[in-house]
Scaffold this active site. Structure first.
Site, PDB file in Angstrom:
ATOM      1  N   HIS A  72      65.470 -22.005  26.877  1.00  0.00           N
ATOM      2  CA  HIS A  72      65.858 -22.119  28.278  1.00  0.00           C
ATOM      3  C   HIS A  72      65.250 -23.388  28.874  1.00  0.00           C
ATOM      4  O   HIS A  72      64.049 -23.612  28.777  1.00  0.00           O
ATOM      5  CB  HIS A  72      65.347 -20.917  29.080  1.00  0.00           C
ATOM      6  CG  HIS A  72      66.090 -19.658  28.800  1.00  0.00           C
ATOM      7  ND1 HIS A  72      66.274 -18.671  29.739  1.00  0.00           N
ATOM      8  CD2 HIS A  72      66.718 -19.216  27.683  1.00  0.00           C
ATOM      9  CE1 HIS A  72      66.971 -17.680  29.210  1.00  0.00           C
ATOM     10  NE2 HIS A  72      67.241 -17.985  27.962  1.00  0.00           N
ATOM     11  N   TYR A 195      65.669 -14.869  38.805  1.00  0.00           N
ATOM     12  CA  TYR A 195      64.639 -14.180  39.574  1.00  0.00           C
ATOM     13  C   TYR A 195      65.195 -14.000  40.981  1.00  0.00           C
ATOM     14  O   TYR A 195      65.369 -14.980  41.724  1.00  0.00           O
ATOM     15  CB  TYR A 195      63.357 -15.005  39.630  1.00  0.00           C
ATOM     16  CG  TYR A 195      62.536 -14.977  38.357  1.00  0.00           C
ATOM     17  CD1 TYR A 195      61.421 -14.140  38.261  1.00  0.00           C
ATOM     18  CD2 TYR A 195      62.843 -15.785  37.281  1.00  0.00           C
ATOM     19  CE1 TYR A 195      60.647 -14.108  37.108  1.00  0.00           C
ATOM     20  CE2 TYR A 195      62.090 -15.760  36.120  1.00  0.00           C
ATOM     21  CZ  TYR A 195      60.988 -14.921  36.039  1.00  0.00           C
ATOM     22  OH  TYR A 195      60.238 -14.892  34.895  1.00  0.00           O
ATOM     23  N   PRO A 287      53.910  -9.087  35.037  1.00  0.00           N
ATOM     24  CA  PRO A 287      54.863  -9.755  34.148  1.00  0.00           C
ATOM     25  C   PRO A 287      55.723 -10.816  34.814  1.00  0.00           C
ATOM     26  O   PRO A 287      56.468 -11.511  34.113  1.00  0.00           O
ATOM     27  CB  PRO A 287      55.724  -8.597  33.632  1.00  0.00           C
ATOM     28  CG  PRO A 287      55.622  -7.551  34.693  1.00  0.00           C
ATOM     29  CD  PRO A 287      54.238  -7.667  35.243  1.00  0.00           C
ATOM     30  N   LYS A 291      53.278 -14.409  31.353  1.00  0.00           N
ATOM     31  CA  LYS A 291      52.084 -15.052  30.801  1.00  0.00           C
ATOM     32  C   LYS A 291      51.292 -14.199  29.816  1.00  0.00           C
ATOM     33  O   LYS A 291      50.431 -14.730  29.114  1.00  0.00           O
ATOM     34  CB  LYS A 291      51.136 -15.460  31.949  1.00  0.00           C
ATOM     35  CG  LYS A 291      51.695 -16.539  32.836  1.00  0.00           C
ATOM     36  CD  LYS A 291      51.994 -17.788  32.046  1.00  0.00           C
ATOM     37  CE  LYS A 291      52.845 -18.765  32.807  1.00  0.00           C
ATOM     38  NZ  LYS A 291      53.461 -19.780  31.942  1.00  0.00           N
ATOM     39  N   TYR A 379      55.256 -22.440  34.632  1.00  0.00           N
ATOM     40  CA  TYR A 379      56.094 -21.498  33.912  1.00  0.00           C
ATOM     41  C   TYR A 379      56.233 -21.888  32.433  1.00  0.00           C
ATOM     42  O   TYR A 379      56.143 -21.036  31.547  1.00  0.00           O
ATOM     43  CB  TYR A 379      57.480 -21.425  34.569  1.00  0.00           C
ATOM     44  CG  TYR A 379      58.267 -20.204  34.153  1.00  0.00           C
ATOM     45  CD1 TYR A 379      58.146 -19.008  34.849  1.00  0.00           C
ATOM     46  CD2 TYR A 379      59.117 -20.225  33.050  1.00  0.00           C
ATOM     47  CE1 TYR A 379      58.842 -17.878  34.477  1.00  0.00           C
ATOM     48  CE2 TYR A 379      59.828 -19.111  32.671  1.00  0.00           C
ATOM     49  CZ  TYR A 379      59.687 -17.927  33.387  1.00  0.00           C
ATOM     50  OH  TYR A 379      60.368 -16.807  32.993  1.00  0.00           O
TER      51      TYR A 379
END
Length: 385
Positions: A72, A195, A287, A291, A379
């Site tokens: 991604h 998200y 979550p 991580k 991220y």
């Protein structure tokens, strides 16, 4: 029995540590309380930072990851009926890969056994000594003692490793929500993660494979999963992912569902005498920031380097600095995970003022290159040093 490093826990942290040590000629024994079938089929998500994929590839266990992992280069923040893409690779030069933790465990178990590694399933640790290092465990109806030079506690949040460290300082936060997660036999509705922040609560659209979707809903921590029928789950997901341009969520048979509480936790220090903690034994993150697994890989990579130096040169400099080195990365990940969690979830106790601040923060991240770069940098993961 004797070995150089006794590893408690046969999850990804313990298995990877054993593999990395083997590559440097350091012997280890892995003790795992569950049977192999349970360990290899325990459902866990897997969003791998660039550094994690690099470690797996460089250590020779990345073949299936490269074939089946889904790379991604961005993610979408969705709120107010619209999506806002964060182009992570454009902003950082790095990417993330979706590859389930379950599959990483299978790859590591197969590699350790093929290399003649000593991985003992159904071996329950009942005692350990961090000063004159040894681990006592039960297996096959017998109680045995494994003497060693060092012990690695990779046995998770509820394991025995952390309880053997005296004088621990702990820091924790419980969140007023949980995740209802599902696996569904349906091709993903998106090529990148979504998200979503909605007045009804947070939702996440993730991917497990080209034919399997992984999705999550924010629910109450005391939610009764039996109250969530398939139809209710899909209706709620569709409501939270809705957009003004009519984006459609694909639906399919739900094959697995569970509710996961949200917490942050850190225990310091991560070392006591000859015992070293790694992964969930020392820290838990919500979550939202993806991580948990990546921190475990970071911990054992640092520990493997330190142990390799000790056996190669006799120096304990890296071992002495292990806890501080890990905790610098842990606290950065804790803050990012906390920030992502509070940015996207609906706090039932939040005031109208606080909710407007939250919306303003979302709009800032979606429109500011500097803010988006900060999200992307954290991220995809800071480089392993």
């Amino acid at each position: 029995m004797r070995t150089q490093v006794a590893i408690i826990g046969g999850g990804p942290a313990g298995l990877l540590l054993s593999h990395l040590l083997h590559l440097q000629g350091v012997d280890s024994v892995v003790l795992e309380s569950r049977d192999r079938d349970y360990v290899e089929h325990r459902q866990r998500a897997g969003m791998l930072e660039q550094g994690t994929t690099d470690v797996l590839r460089d250590s020779g266990v990345g073949d299936r990851l490269d074939r089946e992992g889904l790379v991604h280069h961005g993610l979408e923040l969705r709120f107010g009926g619209a999506g806002h893409r964060i182009p992570m690779t454009d902003l950082t030069g790095r990417a993330v890969t979706v590859y389930a933790q379950t599959e990483i465990v299978k790859d590591l178990v197969a590699r350790r056994l093929a290399d003649g590694g000593d991985v003992r399933f159904e071996a329950e640790v009942v005692d350990l000594d961090a000063s004159a290092p040894s681990v006592t465990f039960r297996s096959g109806g017998e109680t045995r003692t494994l003497d060693c030079d060092y012990i690695a506690g990779c046995d998770g949040f509820h394991g025995v490793g952390r309880t053997a460290v005296p004088g621990l300082r702990t820091y924790s936060r419980e969140y007023p929500f949980a995740w209802l997660g599902i696996l569904a036999d349906v091709p993903p509705s998106t090529d990148e993660l979504i998200y979503a922040h909605h007045d009804r609560g947070f939702a996440l659209h993730s991917l497990r494979s080209p034919t399997v979707s992984r999705l999550y809903l924010q629910v109450s921590p005391d939610e009764d999963i039996a109250a969530w029928s398939d139809a209710r789950i899909w209706d709620e997901l569709a409501a939270r992912f809705t957009t003004d341009d009519g984006w459609t969520l694909r639906e399919g048979p739900i094959t697995d569902r569970s509710i996961t509480p949200m917490r942050s936790f850190v225990a310091e220090p991560m070392r006591h005498d000859r015992l070293f903690l790694a992964g969930d034994a020392a820290h838990i993150v919500p979550p939202t920031g993806a991580k948990g697994l990546n921190l475990a890989v970071s911990d054992v990579t640092i520990l493997a380097r330190a142990l390799t130096e000790r056996y190669a040169t006799g120096s304990e400099t890296l071992l002495d600095g292990y806890s501080d080195a890990c905790l610098r990365r842990v606290w950065r990940a804790e803050h990012f995970s906390y920030w992502m969690t509070t940015l996207l979830h609906v706090d039932p106790a939040a005031t109208a003022f606080e909710r407007r601040l939250q919306r303003s923060n979302l709009e800032y991240v979606a429109t500011s290159k500097a803010a988006a770069t900060s999200l992307a940098e954290n991220y995809v993961g800071l480089p392993l040093t």
